[in-house]
Design an enzyme around this catalytic site. Structure first.
Site, mmCIF file in Angstrom:
data_model
loop_
_atom_site.group_PDB
_atom_site.id
_atom_site.type_symbol
_atom_site.label_atom_id
_atom_site.label_comp_id
_atom_site.label_asym_id
_atom_site.label_seq_id
_atom_site.Cartn_x
_atom_site.Cartn_y
_atom_site.Cartn_z
ATOM 1 N N GLY A 104 40.350 8.912 39.019
ATOM 2 C CA GLY A 104 40.131 9.035 37.778
ATOM 3 C C GLY A 104 40.667 8.111 36.967
ATOM 4 N N CYS A 125 48.763 7.253 40.209
ATOM 5 C CA CYS A 125 48.132 6.818 38.939
ATOM 6 C C CYS A 125 47.736 5.318 39.206
ATOM 7 C CB CYS A 125 48.977 7.082 37.629
ATOM 8 S SG CYS A 125 48.258 6.128 36.298
ATOM 9 N N LEU A 126 46.605 4.899 39.115
ATOM 10 C CA LEU A 126 46.118 3.404 38.981
ATOM 11 C C LEU A 126 47.186 2.566 38.164
ATOM 12 C CD1 LEU A 126 42.268 3.723 39.229
ATOM 13 C CD2 LEU A 126 43.853 3.407 41.055
ATOM 14 N N HIS A 141 46.791 10.933 29.392
ATOM 15 C CA HIS A 141 46.581 9.426 29.283
ATOM 16 C C HIS A 141 46.041 9.310 27.824
ATOM 17 C CE1 HIS A 141 47.620 7.163 32.887
ATOM 18 N NE2 HIS A 141 46.659 7.742 33.491
ATOM 19 N N HIS A 189 45.840 15.208 34.027
ATOM 20 C CA HIS A 189 46.147 13.883 34.279
ATOM 21 C C HIS A 189 45.658 12.836 33.362
ATOM 22 C CE1 HIS A 189 48.040 10.274 36.627
ATOM 23 N NE2 HIS A 189 47.083 9.731 35.904
ATOM 24 N N GLU A 190 44.240 12.821 33.185
ATOM 25 C CA GLU A 190 43.475 11.798 32.456
ATOM 26 C C GLU A 190 43.548 12.214 31.093
ATOM 27 O OE1 GLU A 190 42.910 9.368 34.079
ATOM 28 O OE2 GLU A 190 43.181 10.129 36.053
HETATM 29 ZN ZN LIG Z 1 46.896 7.773 35.364
#
Ligand SMILES: [Zn+2]
Length: 171
Positions: A46, A93-94, A139, A135-136
């Site tokens: 994601g 998370c990226l 953000h 989660h997204e």
């Molecule tokens: Zn993330």
């Protein structure tokens, strides 16, 4: 299409609230396609627009990481309209590389938004899919998953990235 740079914790763009998209135009479509390419290349499941430095409410979620087109969800102005239950599981998370911590999320959610044709869509997800949507969408509100951890854990993670962030910029 292009792979965009993913911002890392400590970057102020990650803590800003993203603006709603007024119209799903060419620019948004290009952004969304780049985000799909970026999340697949990472690889991740994601990505939200603020992670590539764009303060617009656009997310992509793909639990199959490019293996199954049916699992790719691109949503503009996504909103959680219903949630149910709770699940605690490890999350990453990226924008916070190499960190995985347990976070409580709703077990099931219903998400409403627009697709890349500007049509309203509604998706129900449970377990990991529900977690990814939450989660997204966090953000988009400038919230990283580390904000859900204890103050001590959060401080340690931020400290770690303060150092590595400086190193990465030199590289
Ligand atoms: Zn993330």
């Amino acid at each position: 299409m292009a792979v965009r740079e993913i911002l890392i914790i400590g970057d102020p763009a990650l803590t800003r609230k993203a603006e709603p998209v007024a119209a799903v135009d060419e620019e948004i479509v290009r952004l969304a396609r780049d985000m799909v390419e970026t999340v697949h290349a990472a690889p991740g499941i994601g990505l939200a627009a603020p992670q590539v430095g764009v303060g617009k409410r656009v997310i992509v979620v793909d639990l199959s990481v490019g293996e199954d087109a049916d699992q790719l969800h691109v949503l503009v102005n996504p909103e959680i309209v219903a949630k149910e239950g709770e699940a605690v599981s490890e999350e990453g998370c990226l924008s916070v590389p190499e960190i995985r911590e347990k976070v409580a999320r709703p077990y099931r959610v219903k998400v409403r938004g627009l697709d890349l044709e500007g049509r309203p869509v509604e998706i129900e997800g449970e377990d990991l899919l529900a977690r990814a949507f939450c989660h997204e969408i966090d953000h988009l509100d400038g919230v990283l998953f580390v904000e859900k951890l204890s103050a001590l854990k959060r401080a340690l993670i931020k400290k770690k990235f303060k150092k590595s962030g400086a190193a990465a910029k030199k590289a």
